[in-house]
Design a protein around this motif. Structure first.
Motif: not given
Length: 146
Positions: A13-21, A139-143
């Motif tokens: 979800p958008l908010d989870e991707a945001w939190r991770r990056i 970025l790959n690792r963060l996601l």
């Protein structure tokens, strides 16, 4: 000056991707030889300063970045964070963006303009390629990691 654009789609979800990056200290775990500190520590907002210290021993330098735009995703709308590089070695800016992607996935964009002080423009290609490699892996690792 080297410009890079990284694009990924993630089954998040958008908010989870945001939190991770935007968990800044995790960037230090994802970028080799780098430690990240944040002032103030939480929550991130306009004016927050993120400092990435990279290198080994006396060959280390700080890359301070100030958050100038902080718009977390809300109600399905895209999220955008812009960081202005304020250091003596690394100049430029970075933008991290999340937006709805195909098939319910999230599209993540990492845009960056990098200039290394005292490095001649002739080496911009080397900076671009190495930055795409290092930041792409980060970025790959963060996601991937919660």
């Amino acid at each position: 000056m080297a410009n890079i654009l990284l694009e990924r789609t993630a089954p998040l979800p958008l908010d989870e991707a945001w939190r991770r990056i935007t968990r800044w200290r995790r960037h230090g775990e994802a970028v080799p030889l780098t430690v990240v500190r944040v002032d103030p520590p939480e929550p991130t907002r306009r004016g927050t300063v993120v400092v990435a210290r990279s290198g080994v021993g006396p060959l280390s330098f700080d890359d301070p970045m100030e958050v100038t735009v902080w718009q977390p995703p809300e109600g399905g709308a895209p999220g955008l964070c812009r960081l202005e590089k304020r250091g003596r070695v690394v100049l430029g800016w970075a933008e991290l963006e999340v937006r709805p992607g195909p098939g319910g996935r999230t599209r993540v964009l990492w845009r960056e303009e990098i200039r290394i002080r005292l490095l001649p423009p002739l080496l911009d290609g080397v900076v671009r390629r190495s930055s795409r490699y290092v930041f792409g892996r980060a970025l790959n690792r963060l996601l991937r990691s919660p």
